[in-house]
Design a protein around this motif. Structure first.
Motif, short mmCIF file in Angstrom:
data_model
loop_
_atom_site.label_atom_id
_atom_site.label_comp_id
_atom_site.label_asym_id
_atom_site.label_seq_id
_atom_site.Cartn_x
_atom_site.Cartn_y
_atom_site.Cartn_z
N GLY A 72 10.97 12.83 -6.76
CA GLY A 72 10.33 12.75 -8.38
C GLY A 72 10.08 11.54 -8.72
N SER A 73 10.26 10.51 -7.92
CA SER A 73 9.96 9.05 -8.42
C SER A 73 9.45 8.04 -7.04
CB SER A 73 11.29 8.49 -9.03
OG SER A 73 12.15 8.06 -7.82
N ALA A 74 8.83 7.13 -7.45
CA ALA A 74 8.34 6.43 -6.34
C ALA A 74 9.54 5.68 -5.51
CB ALA A 74 7.52 5.12 -6.88
N ASP A 75 10.59 5.36 -6.30
CA ASP A 75 11.99 4.97 -5.63
C ASP A 75 12.32 5.95 -4.74
OD1 ASP A 75 11.49 2.27 -6.75
OD2 ASP A 75 13.07 2.60 -8.42
N GLU A 76 12.33 7.03 -5.00
CA GLU A 76 13.02 8.06 -4.10
C GLU A 76 12.13 8.38 -2.80
OE1 GLU A 76 14.24 12.78 -4.09
OE2 GLU A 76 13.43 11.90 -5.98
N VAL A 77 10.70 8.42 -3.03
CA VAL A 77 9.96 8.42 -2.10
C VAL A 77 9.84 7.25 -1.04
CG1 VAL A 77 7.16 8.63 -1.20
CG2 VAL A 77 8.07 9.72 -3.28
N VAL A 78 10.05 6.01 -1.51
CA VAL A 78 10.41 5.03 -0.62
C VAL A 78 11.51 5.11 0.04
CG1 VAL A 78 10.68 2.51 -0.56
CG2 VAL A 78 8.81 3.34 -1.84
N ARG A 79 12.65 5.30 -0.53
CA ARG A 79 14.06 5.54 -0.07
C ARG A 79 14.25 6.53 1.09
NH1 ARG A 79 17.50 8.96 -0.74
NH2 ARG A 79 16.60 9.89 -2.77
N ARG A 80 13.69 7.56 0.86
CA ARG A 80 13.68 8.93 1.71
C ARG A 80 12.90 8.45 3.19
NH1 ARG A 80 11.79 14.49 0.21
NH2 ARG A 80 12.68 14.69 2.15
N THR A 81 11.47 7.80 2.87
CA THR A 81 10.86 7.17 4.07
C THR A 81 11.60 6.14 4.86
OG1 THR A 81 8.91 7.91 2.81
CG2 THR A 81 8.66 6.49 4.88
N ALA B 117 0.89 -1.24 0.07
CA ALA B 117 -0.05 0.00 -0.19
C ALA B 117 0.82 1.34 -0.15
CB ALA B 117 -0.93 0.08 1.26
N PHE B 118 2.07 1.11 0.68
CA PHE B 118 2.97 2.41 0.78
C PHE B 118 3.44 2.66 -0.88
CE2 PHE B 118 6.43 5.03 1.21
CZ PHE B 118 6.28 6.15 2.11
N HIS B 119 4.00 1.45 -1.28
CA HIS B 119 4.44 1.79 -2.50
C HIS B 119 3.43 2.24 -3.64
CE1 HIS B 119 7.66 -0.75 -1.34
NE2 HIS B 119 8.42 -0.28 -2.27
N ALA B 120 2.20 1.97 -3.56
CA ALA B 120 1.18 2.44 -4.33
C ALA B 120 0.94 4.25 -3.90
CB ALA B 120 -0.36 2.01 -3.97
N PHE B 121 0.93 4.35 -2.87
CA PHE B 121 1.28 5.81 -2.43
C PHE B 121 2.52 6.42 -3.09
CE2 PHE B 121 3.43 8.69 0.75
CZ PHE B 121 2.70 9.67 0.88
N ALA B 122 3.53 6.08 -2.90
CA ALA B 122 4.77 6.34 -3.47
C ALA B 122 4.59 6.69 -4.93
CB ALA B 122 5.87 5.30 -3.05
N GLY B 123 3.86 5.82 -5.67
CA GLY B 123 3.65 6.17 -7.09
C GLY B 123 2.79 7.42 -7.22
N TRP B 124 1.69 7.61 -6.63
CA TRP B 124 0.99 8.71 -6.50
C TRP B 124 1.80 10.03 -6.40
CZ3 TRP B 124 0.24 12.52 -2.72
CH2 TRP B 124 -0.74 13.30 -2.92
N CYS B 125 2.73 9.81 -5.25
CA CYS B 125 3.66 11.02 -5.15
C CYS B 125 4.45 11.42 -6.13
CB CYS B 125 4.61 10.63 -3.80
SG CYS B 125 3.84 10.95 -2.41
N ALA B 126 4.99 10.22 -6.92
CA ALA B 126 5.67 10.68 -8.12
C ALA B 126 4.94 11.24 -9.31
CB ALA B 126 6.53 9.33 -8.62
N ARG B 127 3.73 10.96 -9.28
CA ARG B 127 2.79 11.53 -10.34
C ARG B 127 2.43 12.94 -9.83
NH1 ARG B 127 1.07 6.21 -10.07
NH2 ARG B 127 -0.76 6.74 -8.95
N ASN B 128 2.40 13.04 -8.73
CA ASN B 128 1.95 14.49 -8.24
C ASN B 128 2.81 14.91 -7.38
OD1 ASN B 128 -1.33 14.17 -8.82
ND2 ASN B 128 -0.73 12.44 -8.30
N ASP B 129 4.28 15.36 -7.73
CA ASP B 129 5.25 15.79 -6.95
C ASP B 129 4.95 17.19 -6.41
OD1 ASP B 129 7.75 15.68 -5.88
OD2 ASP B 129 8.52 16.80 -7.43
N LYS B 130 4.30 17.97 -7.14
CA LYS B 130 4.11 19.31 -6.49
C LYS B 130 3.17 19.31 -5.41
CE LYS B 130 4.76 21.92 -10.85
NZ LYS B 130 4.31 22.72 -11.83
#
Length: 589
Positions: free
Chosen positions: A371-380, A352-365
């Motif tokens: 800027g990418s799902a992998d970056e959101v996951v890595r930072r978290t 579920a978090f990876h799905a959220f991370a994908g949303w983040c990447a598509r809605n970075d602003k």
């Protein structure tokens, strides 16, 4: 608190933590705004089912940092089940139960559970009604009184159904009467509902439940034994409970392992001293017997029922014990009733978090976490890892690694609707060093009032029911399972922590039933493809194992198909409960 995040005891292993499934109850106005919750939404959701702990040779009891043989699937004992020694051929008497008439799981011995004693008399303990044996209860009627737009009722049941002349306890319930009636009776009888947990108040669920979707039913929600206003489980003081939930549940050293073990042992003894014999009679089997008794008190020959999350375990257990008494039953967001551990709750939250991370990447602003799902996951992942040694100060308290993971889970229960609010809470913590929103979300999940610091009864009822329902393989198994969880769920497996509360509980587990519900009427099982708390595969497994079940799926994210699903899904539920139209097995909405 130690352990993974909440769950219905999956037949085998305990996890320990409770959640309020998508609820905003207890949050401050600021957190309500941030989380995007609205009062009254989601309260028909139930709590989740959590993966169990399996045995392995990973370290001796109380030993160091868990560096023994790594937990692997091959190192875990294989669960088996034995055939019944008798056949259930005739309907048993009201609320009776013969374990010999059922298939049961075997293999786990709960070797590290503690002994405990206590003569406490929790609120609602009472003398049995006049009479002898079961006749004491068969003439009893529910005492209904007006309470706002509802009716509230109480009834006594035996603490131990096999000893009806002994101690009695109190069950409380709330009823919304049917708008379609046949004389003095509801047109279709009574529908019982349960929101899950275990340990959550059913009465609270009814307050915002859409009873108008079921006009022919009296809808009754009860507080299962140990929860809400029924005879409640009690444990320690608020300060003692704070200390328990503040334990470092991801230990890195011998000293930390010793501390988390000691904390779990102390919590179990606090609950025993405050709850006494109630802890020995609080299994879902006991609750199913209560439910069968309540069915007779409203005059229904069969049980009509809608259960969510852990509530699916209540329904499935009832169907196994009393298959010929099943009327129309819907089990939403099914827990794992099988011996298949290949997909667990922690994996569901990671997905579920990876799905959220994908949303983040598509809605970075809007998200701003990468800027990418992998970056959101890595930072978290880096943020959570840093909290292990450097928690964030929040007033006089701290946001720990485990509490941050719990706060993240709170938002994931609501699916895509909460993504922007989860992004906000993470942003405040990761970029500003302010953990107040994640901590408030974790408090709500765990049952701690954000403003007063008081603990809800569900924080105590949850482990009491969970541990009575779940056999476990002890400390070695808990450690091995945690290692497996970290491999299966690289983001949240470690911060969710090791589950030890049932390992050191003071009550032995109840009979572990293999649920097939042979002879029951059709049972509709609902699954959400993106459910973080009860992964979709568990609904598939339940539908496969229960002989009369049909599966209806909703392609979506979040917990509770009935609460979040589309019109296709909801029509399949109302069509069955109101009209008896069984949905097509495999229907996907």
């Amino acid at each position: 608190m130690t352990g993974q995040i909440m769950s219905r005891p999956s037949v085998r292993r305990p996890g320990v933590r409770r959640r309020v499934a998508g609820l905003c109850t207890g949050l401050t106005a600021a957190v309500v705004l941030l989380s995007g919750c609205q009062v009254g939404e989601g309260s028909s959701s139930g709590l989740a089912s959590q993966p169990t702990q399996s045995a392995s040779g990973s370290g001796a009891a109380g030993s160091g940092s868990g560096s023994g043989s790594a937990g692997t699937e091959d190192s875990l004992p294989k669960l088996s089940w034995k055939r019944a020694t008798a056949s259930a051929v005739a309907d048993p008497p009201v609320a009776s139960f013969n374990p010999a008439a059922h298939d049961v799981f075997t293999g786990y011995t709960s070797p590290d559970r503690q002994s405990g004693s206590g003569s406490a008399t929790p609120k609602g303990f009472s003398s049995a009604p006049a009479g002898a044996g079961m006749s004491r209860y068969l003439d009893q009627q529910i005492s209904w009184t007006a309470c706002g737009s509802f009716q509230c009722g109480t009834v006594l049941v035996p603490l131990d159904w096999d000893s009806p002349d002994g101690q009695a306890i109190t069950l409380t319930m709330k009823r919304k009467q049917a708008t379609e009636r046949s004389g003095n009776r509801p047109a279709k009888g009574t529908m019982f509902i349960n929101p899950g947990g275990p340990g959550v108040s059913g009465q609270d669920m009814l307050t915002s439940f859409e009873t108008g979707s079921f006009p022919g039913y009296d809808v009754i929600a009860w507080d299962p034994r140990g929860s809400g206003q029924s005879t409640p489980v009690a444990c320690g003081t608020a300060a003692q409970t704070d200390a328990f939930f503040d334990l470092d549940s991801s230990p890195d050293s011998s000293a930390q392992w010793s501390a988390v073990i000691a904390g779990n042992k102390a919590f179990a003894q606090q609950c025993r001293r405050a709850s006494g014999a109630l802890l020995d009679h609080i299994s879902t089997i006991d609750t199913a017997r209560d439910l069968d008794y309540l069915r007779t008190r409203v005059g229904d020959p069969k049980l009509n029922y809608l259960g969510i999350s852990y509530g699916t375990f209540i329904g499935a257990t009832y169907a196994e014990m009393y298959p010929r008494r099943v009327g129309r039953m819907v089990l939403d967001s099914a827990v794992n009733i099988t011996s298949n551990d290949s997909v667990s709750q922690v994996m569901g939250f990671d997905k579920a978090f990876h799905a959220f991370a994908g949303w983040c990447a598509r809605n970075d602003k809007e998200c701003g976490l990468g800027g990418s799902a992998d970056e959101v996951v890595r930072r978290t992942q880096n943020f959570l890892a840093g909290l292990d040694s450097r928690p964030l100060t929040v007033g006089s308290r701290s946001l720990t690694q485990n509490q941050a993971a719990t706060g993240i889970a709170f938002y994931l229960y609501s699916g895509a609707d909460s993504y922007k609010y989860l992004a906000g809470a993470l942003g405040w913590a990761m970029e500003r060093g302010q953990g107040k929103y994640l901590l408030a979300a974790a408090d709500s999940l765990n049952g701690r009032d954000v403003e007063t610091g008081k603990w809800d009864n569900s924080a105590y009822a949850f482990p009491a029911i969970l541990c009575k329902d779940s056999a476990d393989p002890g400390l070695a198994g808990a450690r091995a399972q945690w290692e497996i969880d970290q491999k299966r769920a690289p983001l949240l497996g470690r911060p969710f922590g090791v589950g030890l509360v049932c390992t050191y509980w003071t009550a032995k587990p109840a009979t572990q039933l293999r649920i097939s519900a042979r002879g029951a009427a059709p049972i509709v099982v609902l699954g959400v493809t993106g459910d973080p708390a009860t992964p979709y595969q568990q609904a598939q497994w339940m539908a496969q194992q229960m002989s009369s079940a049909v599966l209806v799926s909703w392609r979506g994210a979040g917990h509770s198909a009935w609460s979040l699903g589309n019109s296709c899904l909801r029509n399949s539920v109302t069509g069955y409960l109101n009209g008896g139209v069984v949905p097509r097995n495999g229907l996907t909405c």
